[in-house]
Scaffold this motif. Structure first.
Motif, PDB file in Angstrom:
ATOM      1  N   THR A 105      20.481 -29.634  44.645  1.00  0.00           N
ATOM      2  CA  THR A 105      22.152 -30.349  44.610  1.00  0.00           C
ATOM      3  C   THR A 105      22.408 -30.636  45.748  1.00  0.00           C
ATOM      4  OG1 THR A 105      21.786 -30.096  41.892  1.00  0.00           O
ATOM      5  CG2 THR A 105      24.062 -30.832  43.062  1.00  0.00           C
ATOM      6  N   ARG A 106      23.357 -30.938  46.074  1.00  0.00           N
ATOM      7  CA  ARG A 106      24.093 -30.548  47.760  1.00  0.00           C
ATOM      8  C   ARG A 106      25.730 -31.155  47.474  1.00  0.00           C
ATOM      9  NH1 ARG A 106      23.933 -34.282  52.879  1.00  0.00           N
ATOM     10  NH2 ARG A 106      25.931 -33.364  54.173  1.00  0.00           N
ATOM     11  N   ASN A 107      26.548 -30.607  47.925  1.00  0.00           N
ATOM     12  CA  ASN A 107      28.236 -30.993  47.581  1.00  0.00           C
ATOM     13  C   ASN A 107      28.544 -30.364  49.121  1.00  0.00           C
ATOM     14  OD1 ASN A 107      31.360 -31.512  46.947  1.00  0.00           O
ATOM     15  ND2 ASN A 107      31.142 -29.121  45.421  1.00  0.00           N
ATOM     16  N   ASN A 108      28.902 -31.167  49.676  1.00  0.00           N
ATOM     17  CA  ASN A 108      28.965 -31.323  51.667  1.00  0.00           C
ATOM     18  C   ASN A 108      28.207 -30.894  52.289  1.00  0.00           C
ATOM     19  OD1 ASN A 108      31.399 -33.368  51.020  1.00  0.00           O
ATOM     20  ND2 ASN A 108      32.581 -30.839  50.392  1.00  0.00           N
ATOM     21  N   ASN A 109      28.777 -29.309  52.614  1.00  0.00           N
ATOM     22  CA  ASN A 109      27.124 -28.590  52.885  1.00  0.00           C
ATOM     23  C   ASN A 109      26.656 -27.650  52.378  1.00  0.00           C
ATOM     24  OD1 ASN A 109      27.325 -30.320  55.674  1.00  0.00           O
ATOM     25  ND2 ASN A 109      29.164 -28.960  56.635  1.00  0.00           N
ATOM     26  N   LEU A 110      27.269 -27.283  51.286  1.00  0.00           N
ATOM     27  CA  LEU A 110      26.838 -26.205  50.170  1.00  0.00           C
ATOM     28  C   LEU A 110      25.582 -27.388  49.644  1.00  0.00           C
ATOM     29  CD1 LEU A 110      27.257 -23.443  49.950  1.00  0.00           C
ATOM     30  CD2 LEU A 110      29.258 -24.267  47.866  1.00  0.00           C
ATOM     31  N   TYR A 111      24.384 -26.383  49.757  1.00  0.00           N
ATOM     32  CA  TYR A 111      23.122 -26.642  48.352  1.00  0.00           C
ATOM     33  C   TYR A 111      23.859 -25.756  46.933  1.00  0.00           C
ATOM     34  CZ  TYR A 111      22.006 -29.953  51.515  1.00  0.00           C
ATOM     35  OH  TYR A 111      21.750 -31.336  52.068  1.00  0.00           O
ATOM     36  N   SER A 112      23.049 -26.117  45.812  1.00  0.00           N
ATOM     37  CA  SER A 112      22.589 -25.082  44.194  1.00  0.00           C
ATOM     38  C   SER A 112      21.447 -25.245  44.048  1.00  0.00           C
ATOM     39  CB  SER A 112      23.260 -25.136  43.598  1.00  0.00           C
ATOM     40  OG  SER A 112      24.079 -26.122  43.070  1.00  0.00           O
ATOM     41  N   ILE A 113      20.914 -24.407  43.652  1.00  0.00           N
ATOM     42  CA  ILE A 113      19.892 -24.896  42.643  1.00  0.00           C
ATOM     43  C   ILE A 113      19.562 -23.433  41.772  1.00  0.00           C
ATOM     44  CG2 ILE A 113      18.699 -22.160  44.233  1.00  0.00           C
ATOM     45  CD1 ILE A 113      16.208 -23.997  44.030  1.00  0.00           C
ATOM     46  N   ALA A 114      19.265 -24.597  40.511  1.00  0.00           N
ATOM     47  CA  ALA A 114      19.412 -23.485  38.899  1.00  0.00           C
ATOM     48  C   ALA A 114      17.654 -23.124  38.616  1.00  0.00           C
ATOM     49  CB  ALA A 114      19.361 -24.818  38.280  1.00  0.00           C
ATOM     50  N   PHE A 115      17.974 -21.593  38.556  1.00  0.00           N
ATOM     51  CA  PHE A 115      16.807 -21.286  37.608  1.00  0.00           C
ATOM     52  C   PHE A 115      16.770 -20.660  36.443  1.00  0.00           C
ATOM     53  CE2 PHE A 115      16.677 -18.869  41.680  1.00  0.00           C
ATOM     54  CZ  PHE A 115      15.733 -18.925  42.188  1.00  0.00           C
ATOM     55  N   LEU A 116      15.860 -21.500  35.960  1.00  0.00           N
ATOM     56  CA  LEU A 116      15.964 -21.125  34.046  1.00  0.00           C
ATOM     57  C   LEU A 116      16.100 -19.515  33.497  1.00  0.00           C
ATOM     58  CD1 LEU A 116      13.389 -24.296  33.496  1.00  0.00           C
ATOM     59  CD2 LEU A 116      16.043 -24.325  33.429  1.00  0.00           C
ATOM     60  N   ALA A 117      16.281 -19.744  32.922  1.00  0.00           N
ATOM     61  CA  ALA A 117      15.750 -18.063  32.366  1.00  0.00           C
ATOM     62  C   ALA A 117      14.294 -17.918  31.849  1.00  0.00           C
ATOM     63  CB  ALA A 117      16.540 -18.075  30.152  1.00  0.00           C
ATOM     64  N   GLY A 118      13.756 -16.738  32.335  1.00  0.00           N
ATOM     65  CA  GLY A 118      12.390 -16.303  33.070  1.00  0.00           C
ATOM     66  C   GLY A 118      11.844 -16.920  33.928  1.00  0.00           C
ATOM     67  N   GLN A 119      12.855 -17.087  34.718  1.00  0.00           N
ATOM     68  CA  GLN A 119      12.267 -18.290  36.296  1.00  0.00           C
ATOM     69  C   GLN A 119      12.177 -17.559  36.956  1.00  0.00           C
ATOM     70  OE1 GLN A 119      13.576 -21.902  37.320  1.00  0.00           O
ATOM     71  NE2 GLN A 119      11.572 -23.245  37.763  1.00  0.00           N
ATOM     72  N   ALA A 120      11.247 -16.720  38.335  1.00  0.00           N
ATOM     73  CA  ALA A 120      11.390 -16.267  39.268  1.00  0.00           C
ATOM     74  C   ALA A 120      11.891 -16.750  40.357  1.00  0.00           C
ATOM     75  CB  ALA A 120      10.303 -14.861  39.164  1.00  0.00           C
ATOM     76  N   GLN A 121      10.908 -17.679  40.102  1.00  0.00           N
ATOM     77  CA  GLN A 121      10.854 -18.473  41.590  1.00  0.00           C
ATOM     78  C   GLN A 121      11.356 -20.035  41.027  1.00  0.00           C
ATOM     79  OE1 GLN A 121       7.234 -18.536  43.671  1.00  0.00           O
ATOM     80  NE2 GLN A 121       7.230 -16.237  44.595  1.00  0.00           N
TER      81      GLN A 121
END
Length: 435
Positions: A105-121
């Motif tokens: 997910t992009r917000n201007n020049n910043l990106y975010s990525i969401a880990f689910l519970a138990g997700q290592a990668q």
């Protein structure tokens, strides 16, 4: 009176029965609910996740025709959902307008990525867009953004190299390779410990990779584990038709097996001389004198000895050829040098003296001076003969003296030569005529 008491007693018994029934129902309900609850105690771990990028196998993107998957890895606490942020580094030469990023997910020049519970990668995709402009290679660098919910691991940045599709198709990009990373982990070792050499070659053209000393070709690898026995500087060389580039890293080994060498700073070629040494005196250790650029483990059998104790003296003989040399204390295990001392070999004084003319088949006297090194000899040969040719000859018995040669039976022009035994090199010559 008894009738009233009987009614009161009956009412109390009814109430007790109702209360008992209620508690029984509650117990049944609790039994049913508790059957769905795990018997073990659930502990919510602290928020101590560690986040890093996973190293790419291929870090090249060709405009309009390739994508790369970039993966983030979470270690430590992975039992709770977590959002991780990343951004473009300030040193990039490519802009966000030239790439397409999916899975984040992009917000201007910043990106975010969401880990689910138990997700290592968790991964996202990067594609390079075809901008229709011929240009040189561009760099796209992502870097993790710190947060109180996680710590940054290594690597916390990752590079992608965007190659112009027109340049690739026209085969005009032909640069030398670039060594992006060359490290040793760890770089300081105790004796007997191992380290891992890791490298990243950031370039679109394949390269031959070699690590020296004592490692060799590593073109099919991106890391190797080694166990050096002494402090060593390793050099990674990447080369292709366009050129080559090198980078070095020093691995320090803490060892008690140290040695010292004491010797003159210069010596005349062919001279024998004493040196002082200290060292471990382990089985197979030896001390030798070799050219300064000789490979590790080299030795000169004519200038070589085994130490007889942990400290003492020994005799070496300088090579007859002038130049820069090293005295080395070498431990037998893997032929590793643990001490070295530079020494300059100066040209030896070599002279010859004989009659200008002699009769065929007769003996004549030759006066000489020279280093009298092992294998040196004095001979008479036809003038202009190739190096190493000999006829009648003698070995000098000292550094200054005289001996006899026999003139050939055939008249002509000849040379008397002082020849070094090492390499059959003529050190000095004079002309003589046989009649």
């Amino acid at each position: 009176m008894s009738k009233v008491n009987g009614q009161q007693s009956s009412s109390l018994g009814h109430r007790i029965a109702v209360i008992t029934l209620i508690f029984t129902i509650i117990g049944v309900i609790w039994t049913i609910i508790s059957s769905f609850i795990p018997s073990n105690v659930i502990v919510i771990p602290p928020r101590n996740a560690n986040i890093r990028f996973v190293k790419l196998n291929v870090d090249e993107l060709i405009e309009g025709s390739s994508t790369r998957t970039v993966t983030l890895e979470r270690t430590g606490n992975i039992q709770i959902p977590l959002t991780v942020k990343f951004q473009l580094a300030s040193n990039v030469t490519a802009s966000l307008r030239e790439v397409e990023i999916t899975g984040a997910t992009r917000n201007n020049n910043l990106y975010s990525i969401a880990f689910l519970a138990g997700q290592a990668q968790k991964s996202f995709e990067v594609a390079a867009l075809d901008d229709g402009v011929v240009e040189s290679q561009e760099i796209l660098t992502f870097e993790l953004v710190g947060d109180s919910n996680y710590t940054l691991g290594s690597p916390s940045t990752i590079n992608l190299y965007i190659v112009d599709n027109v340049a690739v198709n026209d085969n005009i990009m032909n640069d030398a390779p670039v060594i992006d990373t060359f490290v040793a982990t760890p770089s300081i070792l105790e004796a007997g410990q191992s380290t891992t050499l890791v490298w990243i070659i950031a370039k679109n053209i394949p390269a031959d990779l070699d690590i020296s000393p004592n490692v060799g070709n590593v073109s099919t690898l991106d890391e190797i584990t080694i166990t050096p026995v002494s402090s060593t500087t390793y050099t990674l060389t990447a080369s292709n038709e366009a050129g080559s580039v090198s980078e070095s890293i020093t691995v320090q080994v803490k060892t008690s097996e140290q040695a010292t060498l004491s010797a003159p700073s210069s010596i005349e070629g062919g001279e024998s001389f004493l040196i002082d040494y200290t060292g471990p005196n382990a089985s197979g250790d030896y001390i030798t004198m070799v050219p300064v650029d000789a490979p590790e483990g080299s030795y000169d059998s004519r200038s070589f000895f085994y130490p007889s104790s942990t400290s003492g003296k020994g005799t070496l003989t300088a090579a007859p050829t002038a130049g820069e040399y090293e005295i080395r204390y070498i431990i037998d295990e893997d032929d590793v040098t643990i001490a070295r001392r530079s020494i300059t070999v100066t040209p030896p004084v070599v002279t010859l003296e004989a009659p200008d003319t002699v009769s065929a088949g007769t003996e004549f006297v030759v006066n000489f001076t020279g280093p009298n090194a092992s294998g040196d000899y004095i001979t008479i040969v036809p003038a202009g003969s190739r190096q190493g040719t000999y006829r009648d000859f003698f070995y000098p018995s000292s550094k200054m003296g005289s001996d006899f040669l026999s003139a050939p039976d055939t008249a002509g022009n000849y040379e008397i030569r002082y020849v070094f035994g090492e390499g059959d090199v003529t050190a000095s010559s004079i002309q003589i005529t046989v009649f």
